[in-house]
Design an enzyme around this catalytic site. Structure first.
Site, short mmCIF file in Angstrom:
data_model
loop_
_atom_site.label_atom_id
_atom_site.label_comp_id
_atom_site.label_asym_id
_atom_site.label_seq_id
_atom_site.Cartn_x
_atom_site.Cartn_y
_atom_site.Cartn_z
N LYS A 64 10.29 53.80 97.14
CA LYS A 64 10.93 54.96 96.51
C LYS A 64 12.30 54.59 95.96
CE LYS A 64 8.47 58.28 99.39
NZ LYS A 64 8.55 59.23 100.52
N HIS A 108 13.30 57.09 115.37
CA HIS A 108 12.07 57.62 115.96
C HIS A 108 12.38 58.84 116.83
CE1 HIS A 108 11.20 53.27 115.55
NE2 HIS A 108 9.98 53.66 115.30
#
Length: 125
Positions: A64, A108
């Protein structure tokens, strides 16, 4: 000078389903470079989920930032993310390695991984 910024969020549940059905290693082989896979193979199952999901998301973020997405211009195998001596993720291989510094963050939770990649043009010496 900033070349690009990419971010991604991935659901670890998808990879948990792959683990349960015995497909996680095949997915990891597709997403991870041989060196990343060597590291992945040393982990217990839960850590494998986090690792492969984090690398998948980080490579999506890189694509991206590059402005192409994963596909004909950049593949999962074109990008390698290993940890340095302190355990920080570092992009060690990528398509613009001669022209750009790639900065990465991987985070995470129990259920999700979020990643950010910044591509910065290298200064001419």
């Amino acid at each position: 000078m900033l070349i690009g910024l990419g971010n991604d969020v991935a659901d670890i549940k998808r990879e948990q389903e792959m683990l349960a059905s015995g497909r996680l290693d095949r997915f990891a082989e597709r997403v991870l470079t041989p060196e990343e896979y060597r590291v992945y193979a040393t982990f217990p199952p839960r850590r494998r989920l986090e690792y492969v999901t984090g690398r998948f998301s980080a490579k999506e973020s890189y694509a991206k930032a590059l402005g192409t997405g994963i596909g004909s211009h950049v593949s999962f195998q074109d990008i390698e993310i290993l940890n340095d001596e302190q355990g920080r993720p570092v992009i060690t291989k990528h398509p613009l390695i001669d022209q750009a510094q790639a900065w990465i963050s991987i985070s995470h939770t129990t259920d999700y991984v979020t990643t950010v990649v910044i591509l910065e043009k290298k200064e001419d010496d």
